[in-house]
Scaffold this active site. Structure first.
Site: not given
Length: 290
Positions: A233-235
């Protein structure tokens, strides 16, 4: 669409290969053999990763190798040099789907840029997990599909979404503040072809309520990050970021207002660069060519 922007008749080759002598010469010689007029060429060597990355665009007028025979002709060279490569032709307009929830600022910006011909793509559909964006989408002459998502219906909702995307021959998906986490199976169907906007300067203040946490921390800069979606997530690989200065006088609402301005600009830049075949992703990072 803006008729004053005639489409280019060009091809773009993106290359990712182990760094080695003679790569540029091999690529240039291949193109020269087929009478290519090179319009732009840019390259980058990553010494730490021992990678060579290149973007080369050439005019197809006078290019004597039919595009449908390009793969067969170029593959032997690519195999010898261990190249990973992509070919994009300007005559084939990318087909982009947009996913949205209830925040409209990023969608409004994308719709405007699409309508004036700035993005150079087709948008065959927009999918929302709420009805609130239907009027805006249909005003721009684009079909809107309302597909609610809950914990119990997530698998079926994604199956419906994927079927619509496949039917519309979608090349890239843009999450314009789509407030749902995509499943690994969904992400795997579009690797490095799902672009997200995150309302903070990653990796700081990722996840929920970033402006509240940024305000509580007393930050002096806030930002926005656009990245490709991965299972982490979000990486995912970061395409573009931007920041603006804030002060002790700004409350949470002020931070959010300034953040919205950043988000729409950063997302549109990332989308445009992807559509122009300027982004190469490798080892969870990107090179964005000039």
């Amino acid at each position: 669409m803006n008729p004053s922007n005639p489409p280019r008749h060009s091809a773009t080759l993106l290359i990712n290969a182990p760094d080695q002598k003679g790569l540029v010469a091999a690529i240039a010689q291949f193109l020269l053999q087929h009478n290519a007029n090179i319009l732009h060429a840019d390259q980058h060597q990553d010494a730490e990763e021992n990678r060579f990355l290149m973007r080369v665009e050439w005019d197809l007028a006078g290019f004597d190798l039919p595009i449908n025979r390009f793969q067969a002709a170029f593959s032997p060279i690519a195999e010898v040099r261990q190249m990973q490569w992509q070919l994009h032709v300007s005559d084939k307009r990318p087909r982009m789907a947009v996913f949205v929830s209830q925040y409209e600022h990023c969608l409004v910006d994308l719709m405007h840029r699409y309508r004036i011909g700035e993005l150079g793509c087709d948008i065959p559909l927009v999918i929302g997990n709420h009805e609130s964006m239907r009027h805006l989408v249909e005003y721009n002459g684009i079909p809107f599909y309302h597909i609610p998502v809950s914990a119990d219906t997530k698998a079926q909702a994604e199956a419906t979404q994927l079927a619509l995307l496949q039917e519309a021959a979608v090349d890239v998906i843009v999450l314009a503040r789509y407030m749902q986490v995509l499943s690994p199976a969904f992400v795997a169907a579009y690797p490095n072809r799902i672009i997200n906007i995150h309302h903070s300067f990653l990796p700081a203040f990722d996840g929920a309520r970033p402006y509240h946490r940024a305000h509580a921390r007393g930050v002096k800069l806030i930002g926005a990050t656009s990245h490709y979606v991965t299972n982490d997530l979000d990486e995912g690989p970061i395409i573009e970021q931007e920041v603006t200065r804030v002060s002790h006088r700004d409350n949470v609402a002020d931070l959010a207002e300034k953040g919205r301005d950043l988000e729409k600009v950063v997302l549109s830049r990332a989308v445009k660069w992807h559509l122009q075949s300027r982004v190469l992703s490798y080892n969870n990072r990107t090179v964005v060519f000039d």
